[in-house]
Design a protein around this motif. Sequence first.
Motif, PDB file in Angstrom:
ATOM      1  N   SER A 104      46.455  27.717  41.161  1.00  0.00           N
ATOM      2  CA  SER A 104      46.468  29.037  40.529  1.00  0.00           C
ATOM      3  C   SER A 104      47.099  28.912  39.157  1.00  0.00           C
ATOM      4  O   SER A 104      47.970  28.077  38.942  1.00  0.00           O
ATOM      5  N   PHE A 163      45.583  27.830  36.569  1.00  0.00           N
ATOM      6  CA  PHE A 163      44.805  26.857  35.817  1.00  0.00           C
ATOM      7  C   PHE A 163      43.648  26.421  36.692  1.00  0.00           C
ATOM      8  O   PHE A 163      43.594  26.742  37.884  1.00  0.00           O
ATOM      9  N   THR A 164      42.714  25.686  36.104  1.00  0.00           N
ATOM     10  CA  THR A 164      41.611  25.133  36.889  1.00  0.00           C
ATOM     11  C   THR A 164      41.668  23.627  36.852  1.00  0.00           C
ATOM     12  O   THR A 164      42.255  23.021  35.952  1.00  0.00           O
ATOM     13  N   PHE A 165      41.002  23.017  37.830  1.00  0.00           N
ATOM     14  CA  PHE A 165      40.970  21.564  37.903  1.00  0.00           C
ATOM     15  C   PHE A 165      39.976  20.951  36.910  1.00  0.00           C
ATOM     16  O   PHE A 165      39.971  19.735  36.715  1.00  0.00           O
ATOM     17  N   ASP A 166      39.140  21.761  36.304  1.00  0.00           N
ATOM     18  CA  ASP A 166      38.129  21.242  35.390  1.00  0.00           C
ATOM     19  C   ASP A 166      38.752  20.370  34.303  1.00  0.00           C
ATOM     20  O   ASP A 166      39.661  20.793  33.589  1.00  0.00           O
ATOM     21  N   SER A 195      36.271  18.348  46.213  1.00  0.00           N
ATOM     22  CA  SER A 195      36.723  19.574  45.556  1.00  0.00           C
ATOM     23  C   SER A 195      35.699  20.676  45.706  1.00  0.00           C
ATOM     24  O   SER A 195      34.513  20.420  45.937  1.00  0.00           O
ATOM     25  N   ASN A 198      34.872  23.712  43.303  1.00  0.00           N
ATOM     26  CA  ASN A 198      35.196  24.337  42.025  1.00  0.00           C
ATOM     27  C   ASN A 198      35.254  25.858  42.125  1.00  0.00           C
ATOM     28  O   ASN A 198      36.075  26.497  41.465  1.00  0.00           O
ATOM     29  N   GLU A 232      36.267  27.602  44.563  1.00  0.00           N
ATOM     30  CA  GLU A 232      37.533  27.986  45.190  1.00  0.00           C
ATOM     31  C   GLU A 232      38.738  27.425  44.443  1.00  0.00           C
ATOM     32  O   GLU A 232      39.875  27.725  44.811  1.00  0.00           O
ATOM     33  N   ASN A 233      38.477  26.595  43.428  1.00  0.00           N
ATOM     34  CA  ASN A 233      39.552  25.942  42.683  1.00  0.00           C
ATOM     35  C   ASN A 233      40.507  25.222  43.638  1.00  0.00           C
ATOM     36  O   ASN A 233      41.732  25.346  43.558  1.00  0.00           O
ATOM     37  N   THR A 234      39.893  24.473  44.538  1.00  0.00           N
ATOM     38  CA  THR A 234      40.629  23.796  45.599  1.00  0.00           C
ATOM     39  C   THR A 234      40.133  22.363  45.719  1.00  0.00           C
ATOM     40  O   THR A 234      38.937  22.109  45.576  1.00  0.00           O
TER      41      THR A 234
END
Length: 124
Positions: free
Chosen positions: A25, A27-30, A72, A74, A76-78
């Motif tokens: 949360s 931020f994103t993992f991208d 991953s 994306n 769900e940003n998980t």
Amino acid sequence: EVQLVESGGGLVQAGGSLRLSCAASGFTFDGLDIGWFRQAPGKEREGVLCFKSSDGSTHSADYAAGRFTISSDNAENTVYLQMNNLKPEDTAVYYCAAGRRLTSCSDGHGMDYWGKGTLVTVSS
């Protein structure tokens, strides 16, 4: 607030499986390097699996090869750590981390964000 929250740990018998989740949360993992690390009682933190966004490569500790996989979602940003054929020596607190420039998967140097960990206990 920027944070990573792991979940999915617990008690499992040897030979069993667990899937750990790491939700981000703030931020994103991208575009970030992502990794799973663990720390067993009385031992130093060590790398489990790491994903390098720069080249899409995955680095795995020898003990994780063939048993653990990282994935991953994306939307769900998980990110996930699927662990199969668990052994008592896999007992540890597992942490996820993310960062702009992972320099060492063995210890997580270069990661910017760390979760608080989830405990995995494997009984014999």
